[in-house]
Design a protein around this motif. Structure first.
Motif, PDB file in Angstrom:
ATOM      1  N   ILE A  61       0.833  -1.210   0.000  1.00 21.81           N
ATOM      2  CA  ILE A  61       0.000   0.000   0.000  1.00 21.81           C
ATOM      3  C   ILE A  61       0.869   1.263   0.000  1.00 21.81           C
ATOM      4  O   ILE A  61       0.652   2.194   0.748  1.00 21.81           O
ATOM      5  CB  ILE A  61      -0.999   0.016   1.170  1.00 21.81           C
ATOM      6  CG1 ILE A  61      -1.781  -1.292   1.231  1.00 21.81           C
ATOM      7  CG2 ILE A  61      -1.984   1.173   1.014  1.00 21.81           C
ATOM      8  CD1 ILE A  61      -2.791  -1.367   2.348  1.00 21.81           C
ATOM      9  N   LYS A  62       1.847   1.280  -0.810  1.00 22.18           N
ATOM     10  CA  LYS A  62       2.713   2.450  -0.952  1.00 22.18           C
ATOM     11  C   LYS A  62       2.770   2.843  -2.413  1.00 22.18           C
ATOM     12  O   LYS A  62       2.448   2.081  -3.305  1.00 22.18           O
ATOM     13  CB  LYS A  62       4.134   2.150  -0.461  1.00 22.18           C
ATOM     14  CG  LYS A  62       4.248   1.844   1.010  1.00 22.18           C
ATOM     15  CD  LYS A  62       4.711   3.047   1.740  1.00 22.18           C
ATOM     16  CE  LYS A  62       4.949   2.732   3.202  1.00 22.18           C
ATOM     17  NZ  LYS A  62       5.433   3.839   3.922  1.00 22.18           N
ATOM     18  N   ILE A  63       3.205   4.075  -2.630  1.00 20.47           N
ATOM     19  CA  ILE A  63       3.409   4.548  -3.999  1.00 20.47           C
ATOM     20  C   ILE A  63       4.630   3.828  -4.555  1.00 20.47           C
ATOM     21  O   ILE A  63       5.661   3.738  -3.887  1.00 20.47           O
ATOM     22  CB  ILE A  63       3.613   6.074  -4.001  1.00 20.47           C
ATOM     23  CG1 ILE A  63       2.360   6.772  -3.435  1.00 20.47           C
ATOM     24  CG2 ILE A  63       3.940   6.574  -5.395  1.00 20.47           C
ATOM     25  CD1 ILE A  63       2.554   8.249  -3.166  1.00 20.47           C
ATOM     26  N   PRO A  64       4.548   3.296  -5.784  1.00 23.54           N
ATOM     27  CA  PRO A  64       5.684   2.558  -6.351  1.00 23.54           C
ATOM     28  C   PRO A  64       6.949   3.427  -6.440  1.00 23.54           C
ATOM     29  O   PRO A  64       6.867   4.632  -6.665  1.00 23.54           O
ATOM     30  CB  PRO A  64       5.203   2.179  -7.756  1.00 23.54           C
ATOM     31  CG  PRO A  64       3.722   2.308  -7.725  1.00 23.54           C
ATOM     32  CD  PRO A  64       3.406   3.346  -6.694  1.00 23.54           C
ATOM     33  N   SER A  65       8.088   2.793  -6.283  1.00 23.46           N
ATOM     34  CA  SER A  65       9.366   3.498  -6.436  1.00 23.46           C
ATOM     35  C   SER A  65       9.455   4.086  -7.835  1.00 23.46           C
ATOM     36  O   SER A  65       9.044   3.463  -8.807  1.00 23.46           O
ATOM     37  CB  SER A  65      10.533   2.536  -6.226  1.00 23.46           C
ATOM     38  OG  SER A  65      10.544   2.072  -4.910  1.00 23.46           O
ATOM     39  N   GLY A  66       9.976   5.294  -7.930  1.00 21.35           N
ATOM     40  CA  GLY A  66      10.140   5.938  -9.215  1.00 21.35           C
ATOM     41  C   GLY A  66       8.895   6.626  -9.743  1.00 21.35           C
ATOM     42  O   GLY A  66       8.946   7.262 -10.784  1.00 21.35           O
ATOM     43  N   PHE A  67       7.786   6.508  -9.045  1.00 21.94           N
ATOM     44  CA  PHE A  67       6.554   7.173  -9.489  1.00 21.94           C
ATOM     45  C   PHE A  67       6.712   8.676  -9.312  1.00 21.94           C
ATOM     46  O   PHE A  67       7.087   9.152  -8.256  1.00 21.94           O
ATOM     47  CB  PHE A  67       5.365   6.676  -8.667  1.00 21.94           C
ATOM     48  CG  PHE A  67       4.068   7.362  -9.018  1.00 21.94           C
ATOM     49  CD1 PHE A  67       3.344   6.986 -10.131  1.00 21.94           C
ATOM     50  CD2 PHE A  67       3.586   8.386  -8.227  1.00 21.94           C
ATOM     51  CE1 PHE A  67       2.151   7.611 -10.449  1.00 21.94           C
ATOM     52  CE2 PHE A  67       2.398   9.018  -8.531  1.00 21.94           C
ATOM     53  CZ  PHE A  67       1.680   8.634  -9.649  1.00 21.94           C
ATOM     54  N   ARG A  68       6.446   9.430 -10.350  1.00 19.88           N
ATOM     55  CA  ARG A  68       6.551  10.884 -10.302  1.00 19.88           C
ATOM     56  C   ARG A  68       5.338  11.494 -10.984  1.00 19.88           C
ATOM     57  O   ARG A  68       4.913  11.038 -12.046  1.00 19.88           O
ATOM     58  CB  ARG A  68       7.808  11.381 -11.026  1.00 19.88           C
ATOM     59  CG  ARG A  68       9.105  10.879 -10.446  1.00 19.88           C
ATOM     60  CD  ARG A  68       9.427  11.555  -9.114  1.00 19.88           C
ATOM     61  NE  ARG A  68      10.646  11.028  -8.557  1.00 19.88           N
ATOM     62  CZ  ARG A  68      10.711  10.163  -7.561  1.00 19.88           C
ATOM     63  NH1 ARG A  68       9.619   9.695  -7.024  1.00 19.88           N
ATOM     64  NH2 ARG A  68      11.868   9.747  -7.103  1.00 19.88           N
ATOM     65  N   LEU A  69       4.790  12.521 -10.389  1.00 21.14           N
ATOM     66  CA  LEU A  69       3.719  13.293 -10.997  1.00 21.14           C
ATOM     67  C   LEU A  69       4.339  14.485 -11.713  1.00 21.14           C
ATOM     68  O   LEU A  69       5.328  15.055 -11.237  1.00 21.14           O
ATOM     69  CB  LEU A  69       2.727  13.786  -9.946  1.00 21.14           C
ATOM     70  CG  LEU A  69       1.879  12.716  -9.266  1.00 21.14           C
ATOM     71  CD1 LEU A  69       1.127  13.317  -8.084  1.00 21.14           C
ATOM     72  CD2 LEU A  69       0.901  12.124 -10.261  1.00 21.14           C
ATOM     73  N   THR A  70       3.748  14.875 -12.821  1.00 21.20           N
ATOM     74  CA  THR A  70       4.240  16.058 -13.528  1.00 21.20           C
ATOM     75  C   THR A  70       3.868  17.305 -12.731  1.00 21.20           C
ATOM     76  O   THR A  70       2.998  17.267 -11.840  1.00 21.20           O
ATOM     77  CB  THR A  70       3.607  16.155 -14.927  1.00 21.20           C
ATOM     78  OG1 THR A  70       2.198  16.355 -14.782  1.00 21.20           O
ATOM     79  CG2 THR A  70       3.902  14.914 -15.751  1.00 21.20           C
ATOM     80  N   ASP A  71       4.513  18.412 -13.056  1.00 17.49           N
ATOM     81  CA  ASP A  71       4.184  19.675 -12.402  1.00 17.49           C
ATOM     82  C   ASP A  71       2.719  20.039 -12.630  1.00 17.49           C
ATOM     83  O   ASP A  71       2.046  20.526 -11.709  1.00 17.49           O
ATOM     84  CB  ASP A  71       5.085  20.804 -12.918  1.00 17.49           C
ATOM     85  CG  ASP A  71       6.531  20.650 -12.458  1.00 17.49           C
ATOM     86  OD1 ASP A  71       6.774  19.887 -11.491  1.00 17.49           O
ATOM     87  OD2 ASP A  71       7.400  21.298 -13.053  1.00 17.49           O
ATOM     88  N   ASN A  72       2.214  19.784 -13.829  1.00 18.30           N
ATOM     89  CA  ASN A  72       0.805  20.078 -14.115  1.00 18.30           C
ATOM     90  C   ASN A  72      -0.135  19.202 -13.294  1.00 18.30           C
ATOM     91  O   ASN A  72      -1.192  19.656 -12.857  1.00 18.30           O
ATOM     92  CB  ASN A  72       0.511  19.929 -15.609  1.00 18.30           C
ATOM     93  CG  ASN A  72       1.106  21.062 -16.415  1.00 18.30           C
ATOM     94  OD1 ASN A  72       1.302  22.168 -15.918  1.00 18.30           O
ATOM     95  ND2 ASN A  72       1.411  20.785 -17.673  1.00 18.30           N
ATOM     96  N   SER A  73       0.249  17.939 -13.074  1.00 14.71           N
ATOM     97  CA  SER A  73      -0.577  17.044 -12.254  1.00 14.71           C
ATOM     98  C   SER A  73      -0.612  17.515 -10.800  1.00 14.71           C
ATOM     99  O   SER A  73      -1.674  17.535 -10.174  1.00 14.71           O
ATOM    100  CB  SER A  73      -0.048  15.611 -12.317  1.00 14.71           C
ATOM    101  OG  SER A  73      -0.128  15.115 -13.623  1.00 14.71           O
ATOM    102  N   ILE A  74       0.542  17.877 -10.275  1.00 14.01           N
ATOM    103  CA  ILE A  74       0.600  18.398  -8.904  1.00 14.01           C
ATOM    104  C   ILE A  74      -0.224  19.682  -8.810  1.00 14.01           C
ATOM    105  O   ILE A  74      -0.959  19.904  -7.836  1.00 14.01           O
ATOM    106  CB  ILE A  74       2.058  18.664  -8.466  1.00 14.01           C
ATOM    107  CG1 ILE A  74       2.828  17.350  -8.343  1.00 14.01           C
ATOM    108  CG2 ILE A  74       2.125  19.442  -7.166  1.00 14.01           C
ATOM    109  CD1 ILE A  74       2.505  16.511  -7.132  1.00 14.01           C
ATOM    110  N   ALA A  75      -0.129  20.535  -9.818  1.00 19.83           N
ATOM    111  CA  ALA A  75      -0.887  21.794  -9.830  1.00 19.83           C
ATOM    112  C   ALA A  75      -2.389  21.523  -9.806  1.00 19.83           C
ATOM    113  O   ALA A  75      -3.131  22.168  -9.042  1.00 19.83           O
ATOM    114  CB  ALA A  75      -0.513  22.620 -11.054  1.00 19.83           C
ATOM    115  N   SER A  76      -2.848  20.581 -10.603  1.00 19.44           N
ATOM    116  CA  SER A  76      -4.275  20.240 -10.620  1.00 19.44           C
ATOM    117  C   SER A  76      -4.721  19.680  -9.278  1.00 19.44           C
ATOM    118  O   SER A  76      -5.780  20.052  -8.749  1.00 19.44           O
ATOM    119  CB  SER A  76      -4.564  19.220 -11.723  1.00 19.44           C
ATOM    120  OG  SER A  76      -4.335  19.769 -12.990  1.00 19.44           O
ATOM    121  N   LEU A  77      -3.914  18.796  -8.722  1.00 14.39           N
ATOM    122  CA  LEU A  77      -4.225  18.209  -7.419  1.00 14.39           C
ATOM    123  C   LEU A  77      -4.298  19.283  -6.336  1.00 14.39           C
ATOM    124  O   LEU A  77      -5.244  19.317  -5.535  1.00 14.39           O
ATOM    125  CB  LEU A  77      -3.165  17.160  -7.066  1.00 14.39           C
ATOM    126  CG  LEU A  77      -3.333  16.425  -5.748  1.00 14.39           C
ATOM    127  CD1 LEU A  77      -4.622  15.623  -5.740  1.00 14.39           C
ATOM    128  CD2 LEU A  77      -2.149  15.501  -5.514  1.00 14.39           C
TER     129      LEU A  77
END
Length: 109
Positions: A61-77
């Protein structure tokens, strides 16, 4: 009961200790959210990145290693989580500038 302090003495000691207490964050998420003198979008973003890092690693139940959100995804979130007005969203450029400021501050201090 004669050896016990009165309730008012007991409360005075607690109040005195609380006044002189120093509060430290015990985890990175709390530290990120509580470092500013008042809440801000930057505090939210620090806490969000700390939560992502804290929950990364690919374990159960963790975020997979190497998973990255784009700047636009973080901005939307962030725009949705902070319930910002539709005409004043956070954009990807704001997130990029935020990350650059954090990196620069880390190098300086």
């Amino acid at each position: 009961m004669k050896y016990w302090p009165s309730l008012s003495d007991f409360m005075w000691v607690i109040a005195h200790d609380a006044r002189d207490a120093e509060i430290d964050a015990t985890d990175p998420l709390t530290a990120a959210a509580a470092t500013g003198p008042r809440s801000s979008q930057a505090d939210f973003l620090k806490a969000l990145y700390a939560a992502i890092e804290d929950n990364s690693g690919g374990n159960f139940i963790k975020i997979p290693s190497g998973f990255r959100l784009t700047d636009n995804s973080i901005a939307s979130l962030a725009t949705c989580a902070l319930d910002l007005e539709p005409d004043r969203p956070i954009d990807g450029a704001h997130i990029k500038r935020f990350r650059q400021r954090v990196r620069k501050a880390a190098k300086q201090g």
